[in-house]
Motif scaffolding. Structure first.
Motif, PDB file in Angstrom:
ATOM      1  N   GLY A   1     -16.663 -22.003 -21.754  1.00 50.87           N
ATOM      2  CA  GLY A   1     -15.851 -20.837 -22.351  1.00 50.87           C
ATOM      3  C   GLY A   1     -14.480 -20.637 -22.885  1.00 50.87           C
ATOM      4  O   GLY A   1     -14.223 -19.867 -23.542  1.00 50.87           O
ATOM      5  N   GLY A   2     -13.874 -21.816 -22.705  1.00 44.85           N
ATOM      6  CA  GLY A   2     -12.784 -22.075 -23.431  1.00 44.85           C
ATOM      7  C   GLY A   2     -11.649 -21.116 -23.053  1.00 44.85           C
ATOM      8  O   GLY A   2     -11.248 -20.643 -22.159  1.00 44.85           O
ATOM      9  N   ASP A   3     -10.860 -20.487 -24.338  1.00 41.76           N
ATOM     10  CA  ASP A   3      -9.939 -19.753 -24.246  1.00 41.76           C
ATOM     11  C   ASP A   3     -10.337 -18.323 -23.402  1.00 41.76           C
ATOM     12  O   ASP A   3      -9.553 -17.512 -22.866  1.00 41.76           O
ATOM     13  N   LEU A   4     -11.438 -18.029 -24.289  1.00 37.74           N
ATOM     14  CA  LEU A   4     -12.021 -16.667 -23.762  1.00 37.74           C
ATOM     15  C   LEU A   4     -12.244 -16.409 -22.293  1.00 37.74           C
ATOM     16  O   LEU A   4     -12.079 -15.701 -21.686  1.00 37.74           O
ATOM     17  N   ALA A   5     -12.682 -17.543 -21.589  1.00 38.92           N
ATOM     18  CA  ALA A   5     -13.009 -17.665 -20.312  1.00 38.92           C
ATOM     19  C   ALA A   5     -11.498 -17.329 -19.494  1.00 38.92           C
ATOM     20  O   ALA A   5     -11.436 -16.696 -18.413  1.00 38.92           O
ATOM     21  N   LYS A   6     -10.553 -18.187 -19.811  1.00 36.40           N
ATOM     22  CA  LYS A   6      -9.239 -18.250 -19.264  1.00 36.40           C
ATOM     23  C   LYS A   6      -8.527 -16.750 -19.399  1.00 36.40           C
ATOM     24  O   LYS A   6      -7.907 -16.180 -18.493  1.00 36.40           O
ATOM     25  N   ILE A   7      -8.666 -16.081 -20.712  1.00 39.04           N
ATOM     26  CA  ILE A   7      -8.308 -14.755 -20.749  1.00 39.04           C
ATOM     27  C   ILE A   7      -8.807 -13.682 -19.952  1.00 39.04           C
ATOM     28  O   ILE A   7      -8.207 -12.780 -19.300  1.00 39.04           O
ATOM     29  N   LEU A   8     -10.387 -13.685 -19.904  1.00 37.65           N
ATOM     30  CA  LEU A   8     -11.076 -12.801 -18.929  1.00 37.65           C
ATOM     31  C   LEU A   8     -10.641 -13.147 -17.595  1.00 37.65           C
ATOM     32  O   LEU A   8     -10.607 -12.087 -16.518  1.00 37.65           O
ATOM     33  N   ALA A   9     -10.395 -14.218 -17.324  1.00 36.18           N
ATOM     34  CA  ALA A   9      -9.905 -14.601 -15.674  1.00 36.18           C
ATOM     35  C   ALA A   9      -8.562 -14.073 -15.466  1.00 36.18           C
ATOM     36  O   ALA A   9      -8.455 -13.355 -14.453  1.00 36.18           O
ATOM     37  N   GLY A  10      -7.719 -14.171 -16.225  1.00 37.44           N
ATOM     38  CA  GLY A  10      -6.365 -13.730 -16.319  1.00 37.44           C
ATOM     39  C   GLY A  10      -6.372 -11.974 -16.280  1.00 37.44           C
ATOM     40  O   GLY A  10      -5.452 -11.463 -15.205  1.00 37.44           O
ATOM     41  N   VAL A  11      -6.975 -11.596 -17.166  1.00 34.29           N
ATOM     42  CA  VAL A  11      -6.970 -10.194 -17.148  1.00 34.29           C
ATOM     43  C   VAL A  11      -7.595  -9.375 -15.938  1.00 34.29           C
ATOM     44  O   VAL A  11      -7.205  -8.665 -15.603  1.00 34.29           O
ATOM     45  N   GLY A  12      -9.015 -10.049 -15.761  1.00 34.88           N
ATOM     46  CA  GLY A  12      -9.828  -9.592 -14.592  1.00 34.88           C
ATOM     47  C   GLY A  12      -9.024  -9.433 -13.199  1.00 34.88           C
ATOM     48  O   GLY A  12      -8.908  -8.456 -12.677  1.00 34.88           O
ATOM     49  N   LEU A  13      -8.592 -10.773 -12.763  1.00 33.80           N
ATOM     50  CA  LEU A  13      -7.768 -10.769 -11.646  1.00 33.80           C
ATOM     51  C   LEU A  13      -6.366 -10.079 -11.786  1.00 33.80           C
ATOM     52  O   LEU A  13      -6.215  -9.328 -10.767  1.00 33.80           O
ATOM     53  N   GLY A  14      -5.647 -10.270 -12.678  1.00 35.44           N
ATOM     54  CA  GLY A  14      -4.254  -9.621 -12.795  1.00 35.44           C
ATOM     55  C   GLY A  14      -4.509  -8.138 -12.727  1.00 35.44           C
ATOM     56  O   GLY A  14      -3.701  -7.364 -11.939  1.00 35.44           O
ATOM     57  N   LEU A  15      -5.463  -7.336 -13.697  1.00 36.35           N
ATOM     58  CA  LEU A  15      -5.352  -6.109 -13.679  1.00 36.35           C
ATOM     59  C   LEU A  15      -6.104  -5.558 -12.420  1.00 36.35           C
ATOM     60  O   LEU A  15      -5.707  -4.596 -11.822  1.00 36.35           O
ATOM     61  N   GLY A  16      -6.916  -6.360 -11.723  1.00 36.93           N
ATOM     62  CA  GLY A  16      -7.669  -5.942 -10.568  1.00 36.93           C
ATOM     63  C   GLY A  16      -6.572  -5.942  -9.270  1.00 36.93           C
ATOM     64  O   GLY A  16      -6.569  -4.956  -8.509  1.00 36.93           O
ATOM     65  N   LEU A  17      -5.626  -6.849  -9.339  1.00 41.09           N
ATOM     66  CA  LEU A  17      -4.483  -6.771  -8.309  1.00 41.09           C
ATOM     67  C   LEU A  17      -3.565  -5.733  -8.650  1.00 41.09           C
ATOM     68  O   LEU A  17      -2.870  -5.061  -7.641  1.00 41.09           O
ATOM     69  N   LEU A  18      -3.474  -5.457  -9.754  1.00 37.08           N
ATOM     70  CA  LEU A  18      -2.454  -4.062 -10.058  1.00 37.08           C
ATOM     71  C   LEU A  18      -3.247  -2.962  -9.790  1.00 37.08           C
ATOM     72  O   LEU A  18      -2.363  -1.896  -9.522  1.00 37.08           O
ATOM     73  N   LEU A  19      -4.447  -2.775 -10.092  1.00 33.97           N
ATOM     74  CA  LEU A  19      -4.911  -1.632  -9.594  1.00 33.97           C
ATOM     75  C   LEU A  19      -5.069  -1.381  -8.009  1.00 33.97           C
ATOM     76  O   LEU A  19      -5.552  -0.152  -7.780  1.00 33.97           O
ATOM     77  N   VAL A  20      -5.045  -2.298  -7.348  1.00 33.21           N
ATOM     78  CA  VAL A  20      -5.534  -2.144  -5.757  1.00 33.21           C
ATOM     79  C   VAL A  20      -4.547  -1.149  -5.268  1.00 33.21           C
ATOM     80  O   VAL A  20      -4.947  -0.369  -4.435  1.00 33.21           O
ATOM     81  N   PRO A  21      -3.157  -1.097  -5.466  1.00 37.45           N
ATOM     82  CA  PRO A  21      -2.468  -0.037  -4.940  1.00 37.45           C
ATOM     83  C   PRO A  21      -2.642   1.464  -5.554  1.00 37.45           C
ATOM     84  O   PRO A  21      -2.948   2.288  -4.717  1.00 37.45           O
ATOM     85  N   LEU A  22      -3.213   1.562  -6.701  1.00 38.79           N
ATOM     86  CA  LEU A  22      -3.770   2.678  -7.145  1.00 38.79           C
ATOM     87  C   LEU A  22      -5.176   3.423  -6.296  1.00 38.79           C
ATOM     88  O   LEU A  22      -5.033   4.358  -5.935  1.00 38.79           O
ATOM     89  N   MET A  23      -5.964   2.263  -6.084  1.00 42.55           N
ATOM     90  CA  MET A  23      -7.028   2.415  -5.465  1.00 42.55           C
ATOM     91  C   MET A  23      -6.880   3.039  -4.119  1.00 42.55           C
ATOM     92  O   MET A  23      -7.335   3.882  -3.485  1.00 42.55           O
ATOM     93  N   ILE A  24      -5.823   2.471  -3.358  1.00 40.21           N
ATOM     94  CA  ILE A  24      -5.357   2.821  -1.942  1.00 40.21           C
ATOM     95  C   ILE A  24      -4.832   4.096  -2.134  1.00 40.21           C
ATOM     96  O   ILE A  24      -4.800   5.037  -1.146  1.00 40.21           O
ATOM     97  N   TRP A  25      -3.944   4.351  -3.075  1.00 41.78           N
ATOM     98  CA  TRP A  25      -3.321   5.787  -2.942  1.00 41.78           C
ATOM     99  C   TRP A  25      -4.224   6.779  -3.195  1.00 41.78           C
ATOM    100  O   TRP A  25      -4.236   7.884  -2.529  1.00 41.78           O
ATOM    101  N   LEU A  26      -5.305   6.788  -4.201  1.00 43.56           N
ATOM    102  CA  LEU A  26      -6.137   7.551  -4.219  1.00 43.56           C
ATOM    103  C   LEU A  26      -7.044   7.856  -3.078  1.00 43.56           C
ATOM    104  O   LEU A  26      -7.506   8.899  -2.662  1.00 43.56           O
ATOM    105  N   TRP A  27      -7.353   6.538  -2.475  1.00 39.38           N
ATOM    106  CA  TRP A  27      -8.422   6.729  -1.091  1.00 39.38           C
ATOM    107  C   TRP A  27      -7.736   7.688  -0.285  1.00 39.38           C
ATOM    108  O   TRP A  27      -8.162   8.361   0.406  1.00 39.38           O
TER     109      TRP A  27
END
Length: 337
Positions: free
Chosen positions: A168-194
């Motif tokens: 996957g090269g750099d693309l896999a690393k970028i997807l891993a960083g974006v997916g996990l990072g953005l997911g962690l950032l959105l967890v508080p928003l998900m809890i707030w909405l819940w």
């Protein structure tokens, strides 16, 4: 069932136990009928999908033997589309069944708060009439949870591809960083909405409100009490999870004990009889395990929803002086259903 003043945590917990103790029959009956019907429809869709694709299975086997990649891909796509539709049917059925159980809790709670008995027929009619609205109120929190899970899944898969498979090269690393990072950032928003929209199913049933109206009403009732509702809800869900785990323990032991006689007889009988005995033993284990899962699922489904319904009543008592109206309704004639 509850004191007619702002409720403490002990009042919410005590009222939840009391409501479930008084109305467990219509609640469990609604859950069994709803999920049973959903499973039957899903099983029918699966059977229909298999029957409709019998020729496709044969064609897939012929293409595999002939090493015809084009025909193989075509048949795989046909199967994916067909069983994708089956999966959608199953998902819709289970979502509606979940909405039924979410609507049944406040439907039973309406009478429980006033100290009145209710029947399965009353709870079922209220639940089925309000289930579409309740389903609409659940759509936004479910969508937020799905988005977060999709990001985490994408990030995890990309991370495994990059770190373990070294592809996957750099693309896999970028997807891993974006997916996990953005997911962690959105967890508080998900809890707030819940938490913000947690009272919406109760509003949809108690006030016969539409989905958007119920979501706005829930946000207004939660405003200023977010942390209190979050803390009590978290406590209630934690208690339900612990109770669910404890409930499954005796069923697991019963399942293990049910296997012992069959395993002891396998050396004393013929090969065919031994195979049958092992299957019967495994069947007993699975039966007890599924029964334990069902009972524990009832607890984790209804206990938190009854507690959240009482939080809705509590917010109305605190904000709208609902207690005098409840007292008047409790001593008045019961409504005609």
């Amino acid at each position: 069932m509850i004191p007619l003043h702002p409720l403490a945590v002990s009042d919410v917990l005590g009222g939840t136990f009391s409501a479930f103790g008084r109305h467990w029959k219509p609640l469990i009956g609604t859950a069994v009928l709803s999920y049973g019907a959903a499973l039957l429809v899903t099983a029918g869709a699966v059977a229909l999908g298999i029957w409709a694709h019998l020729d496709t299975f044969d064609a897939l086997e012929r293409a595999d033997r002939a090493d015809d990649n084009a025909a193989l891909a075509s048949e795989v796509i046909s199967l994916a589309v067909g069983f994708g539709l089956v999966a959608v049917v199953g998902m819709v059925c289970m979502m509606f069944a979940t909405a039924m159980t979410q609507a049944a809790s406040p439907a039973a709670l309406q009478e429980a708060v006033l100290g009145r008995p209710t029947t399965f027929g009353v709870v079922w009619r209220r639940a089925i009439s309000r289930a579409p609205a309740v389903l609409g109120t659940l759509a936004l929190p479910w969508l937020a949870a799905f988005l977060v899970m999709a990001l985490f899944t994408t990030g995890y898969v990309a991370l495994m591809v990059a770190a373990v498979e070294h592809q996957g090269g750099d693309l896999a690393k970028i997807l891993a960083g974006v997916g996990l990072g953005l997911g962690l950032l959105l967890v508080p928003l998900m809890i707030w909405l819940w938490v913000l929209f947690s009272l919406a199913p109760s509003v949809a049933v108690f006030e016969a409100a539409g989905p958007m109206q119920a979501l706005r009403r829930s946000a207004r009732l939660v405003k200023g009490s977010w942390w209190r509702i979050f803390g009590i809800s978290l406590l209630v869900y934690a208690m339900a999870m612990v109770a669910s785990s404890l409930i499954q323990v005796p069923f697991s032991f019963l399942g293990l004990f049910s296997m012992i006689p069959g395993l002891g007889l396998t050396s004393q009988v013929g090969e065919d009889a031994a195979v049958v005995q092992v299957f019967l033993s495994m069947g007993g284990y699975l039966l007890f395990t599924l029964l334990g899962s069902f009972v524990s699922q009832i607890v984790t489904t209804f206990f938190p929803q009854l507690a959240i319904g009482l939080l809705y009543v509590d917010q109305r008592i605190r904000r709208e002086n609902l207690a005098p109206s409840l007292a008047e309704a409790a001593y008045g004639p019961p409504p005609q259903h």
